[in-house]
Design a protein around this motif. Structure first.
Motif, PDB file in Angstrom:
ATOM      1  N   TYR A  67      25.370  31.459  64.637  1.00 54.67           N
ATOM      2  CA  TYR A  67      24.958  32.291  63.502  1.00 54.67           C
ATOM      3  C   TYR A  67      25.165  31.525  62.197  1.00 54.67           C
ATOM      4  O   TYR A  67      26.255  31.038  61.917  1.00 54.67           O
ATOM      5  CB  TYR A  67      25.766  33.586  63.484  1.00 54.67           C
ATOM      6  CG  TYR A  67      25.362  34.539  62.372  1.00 54.67           C
ATOM      7  CD1 TYR A  67      24.174  35.258  62.460  1.00 54.67           C
ATOM      8  CD2 TYR A  67      26.165  34.705  61.251  1.00 54.67           C
ATOM      9  CE1 TYR A  67      23.798  36.131  61.451  1.00 54.67           C
ATOM     10  CE2 TYR A  67      25.799  35.581  60.242  1.00 54.67           C
ATOM     11  CZ  TYR A  67      24.611  36.291  60.342  1.00 54.67           C
ATOM     12  OH  TYR A  67      24.234  37.154  59.333  1.00 54.67           O
ATOM     13  N   LYS A  68      24.112  31.431  61.382  1.00 55.44           N
ATOM     14  CA  LYS A  68      24.181  30.585  60.183  1.00 55.44           C
ATOM     15  C   LYS A  68      23.944  31.361  58.888  1.00 55.44           C
ATOM     16  O   LYS A  68      24.006  30.777  57.807  1.00 55.44           O
ATOM     17  CB  LYS A  68      23.152  29.448  60.277  1.00 55.44           C
ATOM     18  CG  LYS A  68      23.342  28.511  61.472  1.00 55.44           C
ATOM     19  CD  LYS A  68      22.283  27.425  61.494  1.00 55.44           C
ATOM     20  CE  LYS A  68      22.483  26.479  62.672  1.00 55.44           C
ATOM     21  NZ  LYS A  68      22.251  27.146  63.962  1.00 55.44           N
ATOM     22  N   THR A 113      16.923  30.942  59.188  1.00 55.82           N
ATOM     23  CA  THR A 113      17.950  30.501  60.142  1.00 55.82           C
ATOM     24  C   THR A 113      18.221  31.582  61.179  1.00 55.82           C
ATOM     25  O   THR A 113      19.354  31.785  61.612  1.00 55.82           O
ATOM     26  CB  THR A 113      19.250  30.140  59.396  1.00 55.82           C
ATOM     27  OG1 THR A 113      19.647  31.256  58.572  1.00 55.82           O
ATOM     28  CG2 THR A 113      19.059  28.925  58.516  1.00 55.82           C
ATOM     29  N   THR A 115      18.917  33.821  64.277  1.00 52.22           N
ATOM     30  CA  THR A 115      19.690  33.540  65.493  1.00 52.22           C
ATOM     31  C   THR A 115      19.320  34.541  66.569  1.00 52.22           C
ATOM     32  O   THR A 115      19.383  35.750  66.357  1.00 52.22           O
ATOM     33  CB  THR A 115      21.207  33.651  65.215  1.00 52.22           C
ATOM     34  OG1 THR A 115      21.548  32.798  64.125  1.00 52.22           O
ATOM     35  CG2 THR A 115      22.014  33.264  66.446  1.00 52.22           C
TER      36      THR A 115
END
Length: 356
Positions: A67-68, A113, A115
């Protein structure tokens, strides 16, 4: 719990509603409706959470692997998919709690990003690091992910009666890793009469020592239907009025070992107390005395996972075992040699990691 998380994209947020509580939406954008078009989907997957508050904690303190995006915050939206405690619904993360809302995910965009854990098998484990308090984290159930945590090849170590495994680096001592925690032998079970147990309780309370814990197992014929021994075993603390002087009352509260009968006032049921001749009869009593026999010292960071005998893979730690081993390994230890003997001295870190 299967969830999706949506966050406001700052570039499309023309009314500056990001991080604002629900009641301010009408003032800022002229409507209390949440505008799905300004949101990005940033997460989709299964998480080891029971409640939305668990989700909040995970996405603030222990982000899932990979996770970002930013931590879960006010104005974010959580979609819950097929969970018995929460119907399929969208929840607005407010300044206090979560508010069910109408939301159109088809109007959202995919976060840069994003996820997706759908193809990953994630498990929750207890991470224990040198000089730090332990914490629950979520990791991918793969050899590579586990090797990354322990910084090398893994070794499985099962010194406890519970079906849990310590996963550590198999060459940690040779590699010069920091000493982390000592592992001690399991507590010894000491059987005694109820009178002996209550005597120990009163002595501990009168001398202001730490509270003691005892176990009372009632006979099968005390009940009108069959119960397992776990269900017939009640955990009692010396921190009850019955065992303390000058309390102005007499009560014994206890919970059965399997958790199905919590916080029962026991003194009115026991034949040995106020339950009379038809009350519950005692089969046996026992206490567990901590052993200080040191079995091993683990070097380097390690984690603890659930390891049931019938399973080939590690699994997420159940909540009761997570709490038990978080307490067992709560304090970091300094390993030293005193009078020719190796000792482990617990200490409190200077700063405690945030817990919600």
């Amino acid at each position: 719990m299967n969830i999706r998380i949506y966050q406001v994209n700052m570039k499309r947020d023309t009314n500056n509603v990001a991080f604002m509580r629900y009641e301010l939406l009408e003032k800022l954008q002229g409507s209390q409706s949440v505008d799905s078009k300004i949101y990005d989907k940033v997460f989709d997957g299964e998480v080891d959470c029971q409640t939305l508050e668990d989700v909040y904690q995970m996405f603030n303190l222990n982000h899932p692997e990979g996770y970002k995006d930013r931590s879960l915050s006010v104005s974010d939206v959580v979609e819950v998919m097929e969970d018995p405690m929460h119907p399929h619904c969208f929840y607005f993360c407010d300044s206090v709690g979560f508010k069910p809302i109408d939301f159109e995910p088809k109007d959202c965009q995919l976060g840069r990003t994003f996820t997706d854990t759908e193809k990953k098998n994630m498990i929750s484990v207890l991470l224990v690091e040198p000089n730090k308090y332990p914490k629950m984290i979520e990791i991918e159930d793969s050899l590579e992910a586990m090797q990354k945590i322990v910084s090398g090849d893994i070794e499985e170590y099962m010194p406890f009666e519970d079906e849990v495994a310590i996963i550590c680096n198999d060459e940690s001592k040779m590699n010069g890793m920091l000493p982390n925690r000592a592992v001690y032998a399991e507590p010894e079970t000491v059987e005694m009469s109820y009178q002996e147990m209550t005597k120990r309780f009163r002595e501990a309370e009168n001398n202001r020592k730490e509270h003691l814990t005892g176990y009372v197992v009632f006979t099968e014929d005390s009940f009108d239907k069959p119960y397992s021994e776990e269900s017939r075993t009640y955990v009692i603390s010396s921190n009850n009025k019955a065992f303390q002087s000058g309390m102005g009352g007499y009560s014994i509260y206890a919970s059965c070992l399997d958790g199905t009968d919590p916080c029962l006032r026991l003194d009115g049921y026991m034949s040995a107390e106020h339950g009379g001749e038809n009350g519950w009869k005692i089969e046996k009593c026992y206490m567990k005395e901590n052993s200080r026999e040191m079995l091993d010292i683990i070097f380097g960071q390690f984690f603890i996972a659930y390891a049931p005998i019938e399973s080939e893979n590690f699994q997420s730690l159940p909540k009761n075992l997570a709490e038990k081993y978080k307490e067992k390994f709560k304090y970091p230890e300094r390993i030293a040699k005193v009078n020719g003997e190796i000792v482990a001295v617990p200490f409190k870190p200077k700063t405690k990691e945030a817990e919600r």
